[in-house]
Design an enzyme around this catalytic site. Structure first.
Site, short mmCIF file in Angstrom:
data_model
loop_
_atom_site.label_atom_id
_atom_site.label_comp_id
_atom_site.label_asym_id
_atom_site.label_seq_id
_atom_site.Cartn_x
_atom_site.Cartn_y
_atom_site.Cartn_z
N SER A 19 5.17 2.10 -13.81
CA SER A 19 6.27 1.72 -12.94
C SER A 19 6.41 0.20 -12.90
O SER A 19 5.50 -0.51 -12.46
CB SER A 19 6.05 2.25 -11.53
OG SER A 19 7.04 1.74 -10.66
N HIS A 42 9.05 3.20 -16.23
CA HIS A 42 9.71 3.76 -15.05
C HIS A 42 10.32 2.63 -14.24
O HIS A 42 9.65 1.64 -13.91
CB HIS A 42 8.68 4.53 -14.22
CG HIS A 42 9.27 5.33 -13.11
ND1 HIS A 42 9.88 6.56 -13.31
CD2 HIS A 42 9.35 5.09 -11.78
CE1 HIS A 42 10.29 7.04 -12.15
NE2 HIS A 42 9.99 6.17 -11.20
N ASP A 44 12.25 1.75 -10.77
CA ASP A 44 12.60 2.20 -9.42
C ASP A 44 13.70 1.32 -8.84
O ASP A 44 13.47 0.13 -8.59
CB ASP A 44 11.37 2.16 -8.51
CG ASP A 44 10.38 3.26 -8.83
OD1 ASP A 44 10.80 4.43 -8.90
OD2 ASP A 44 9.18 2.95 -9.00
N MET A 46 16.05 0.61 -5.64
CA MET A 46 16.11 0.88 -4.19
C MET A 46 17.20 0.04 -3.55
O MET A 46 17.34 -1.14 -3.86
CB MET A 46 14.77 0.55 -3.54
CG MET A 46 13.57 1.22 -4.17
SD MET A 46 12.05 0.70 -3.35
CE MET A 46 10.83 1.33 -4.52
N HIS A 75 14.85 5.70 -11.85
CA HIS A 75 14.79 6.52 -10.64
C HIS A 75 15.66 5.85 -9.58
O HIS A 75 15.32 4.78 -9.06
CB HIS A 75 13.32 6.62 -10.19
CG HIS A 75 13.11 7.34 -8.91
ND1 HIS A 75 11.92 7.28 -8.21
CD2 HIS A 75 13.92 8.16 -8.17
CE1 HIS A 75 12.01 8.01 -7.12
NE2 HIS A 75 13.21 8.55 -7.07
N MET A 77 16.86 5.47 -6.12
CA MET A 77 16.62 5.73 -4.70
C MET A 77 17.72 5.02 -3.92
O MET A 77 17.48 4.05 -3.19
CB MET A 77 15.23 5.24 -4.31
CG MET A 77 14.12 6.09 -4.87
SD MET A 77 12.47 5.42 -4.56
CE MET A 77 12.28 4.42 -6.03
N MET A 146 7.95 13.58 -5.82
CA MET A 146 7.49 12.38 -5.12
C MET A 146 6.21 12.73 -4.35
O MET A 146 6.22 13.58 -3.47
CB MET A 146 8.56 11.87 -4.16
CG MET A 146 9.79 11.27 -4.83
SD MET A 146 9.39 9.90 -5.95
CE MET A 146 8.56 8.76 -4.84
N GLY A 151 9.88 4.16 -1.40
CA GLY A 151 10.29 2.91 -0.80
C GLY A 151 9.35 1.76 -1.07
O GLY A 151 9.78 0.62 -1.15
N PHE A 152 8.07 2.06 -1.25
CA PHE A 152 7.09 1.00 -1.47
C PHE A 152 6.03 1.46 -2.47
O PHE A 152 5.66 2.63 -2.49
CB PHE A 152 6.39 0.62 -0.16
CG PHE A 152 7.32 0.08 0.89
CD1 PHE A 152 7.64 -1.26 0.92
CD2 PHE A 152 7.89 0.92 1.84
CE1 PHE A 152 8.52 -1.76 1.87
CE2 PHE A 152 8.76 0.44 2.80
CZ PHE A 152 9.07 -0.92 2.82
N GLY A 153 5.54 0.53 -3.28
CA GLY A 153 4.45 0.82 -4.19
C GLY A 153 3.11 0.75 -3.47
O GLY A 153 3.01 0.28 -2.33
N GLY A 154 2.07 1.22 -4.15
CA GLY A 154 0.72 1.09 -3.63
C GLY A 154 0.33 2.05 -2.54
O GLY A 154 -0.71 1.88 -1.90
N ASP A 184 5.28 10.98 -9.17
CA ASP A 184 5.37 9.55 -8.87
C ASP A 184 4.82 9.29 -7.48
O ASP A 184 5.33 9.82 -6.50
CB ASP A 184 6.84 9.11 -8.95
CG ASP A 184 7.02 7.62 -8.71
OD1 ASP A 184 6.01 6.89 -8.56
OD2 ASP A 184 8.18 7.17 -8.67
N GLY A 185 3.76 8.45 -7.42
CA GLY A 185 3.22 8.04 -6.13
C GLY A 185 1.73 8.24 -6.02
O GLY A 185 1.26 9.38 -6.01
N GLY A 186 0.97 7.17 -5.99
CA GLY A 186 -0.47 7.28 -5.80
C GLY A 186 -1.22 7.87 -6.97
O GLY A 186 -2.34 8.35 -6.81
N GLY A 206 1.96 2.81 -10.95
CA GLY A 206 2.30 1.41 -10.78
C GLY A 206 1.09 0.53 -10.65
O GLY A 206 0.63 -0.07 -11.61
N SER A 207 0.52 0.48 -9.44
CA SER A 207 -0.59 -0.44 -9.19
C SER A 207 -1.84 -0.07 -9.98
O SER A 207 -2.67 -0.93 -10.28
CB SER A 207 -0.92 -0.48 -7.69
OG SER A 207 -1.15 0.81 -7.17
#
Length: 227
Positions: A19, A42, A44, A46, A75, A77, A146, A151-154, A184-186, A206-207
């Protein structure tokens, strides 16, 4: 072969989609070069309305398109994404994913993406019942789960997402769909195998990719976790 063993066997072939939200934008071209071994990049987008954050839009996507030949997995959002589908397609998106919560006309939005010659994806927030995407499962090329609130990474992975992945995998298989099932996410090396075994075919990270040791090393750790 059971469903569980089937997906365990294919886990090594799961696609990775770093991401760009987590990358260093002062070095966008270099960061993209560092993930050249990925399957997708990817992106994102927003708008600060659909989600409580503003990321980036068409100029960054255009810059990324000039800097890489990777598949750009965009993506959206944003509220009423159908207003901007053509703009993002022309800016370089290869695939466009829209939220069922963001438009009252999800089927039309999916049709519009396909008419633009792009891969059509659909997604939904963690608190939205999976039934919301079921009517369009036969029309899409990708379903995105999701596993954090967007809305936020990490953010930390929501454990209940695993069962949502299993359910969507079953539904896709029941209708004979070849659509990708993306998460997507964590996503981290610690849960990558679990997600693949549940039926995911694309992992967004991402992170855990764009970390202190560099994106190439982060990507390698994810690959190793799936091997």
């Amino acid at each position: 072969m059971t469903a569980s063993s089937q997906f365990s066997a294919r886990a090594g072939g799961v696609k990775l989609a770093p991401s760009l939200l987590a990358c260093d934008f002062t070095r966008l071209g270099e960061e993209l070069a560092n993930i050249a071994g990925a399957d997708y990049a990817h992106v994102d987008v927003m708008d600060g309305l659909f989600v409580p954050n503003i990321s980036f839009g068409l100029p960054i996507l255009s810059a990324a398109r000039r800097a890489t030949s990777l598949f750009l997995d965009v993506h959206l959002m944003i509220e009423r994404p159908e207003r901007y589908l053509r703009d993002f397609a022309e800016a370089g998106a290869d695939g466009l994913t829209v939220h069922v919560e963001a438009t009252p006309h999800i089927h039309r939005a999916v049709q519009n993406i396909r008419e633009l010659g792009k891969r059509a994806g659909v997604t939904l927030n963690p608190g939205t019942p999976l039934e919301a995407v079921r009517p369009v499962l036969g029309d899409v090329d990708l379903v995105l789960v999701m596993s954090v609130n967007p809305g936020f990474g990490g953010q930390k992975f929501i454990p209940e997402s695993v069962e949502r992945i299993r359910t969507l995998r079953r539904w896709l298989d029941e209708i004979g769909s070849g659509a990708e099932l993306e998460v997507d996410g964590g996503v981290t090396p610690e849960n990558a195998r679990l997600l693949a075994d549940a039926g995911a075919t694309v992992l967004v990270a991402g992170s855990s990719v764009f970390g202190p040791s560099g994106a190439a090393a982060g990507l390698r750790r994810l690959r190793e976790a799936l091997s």
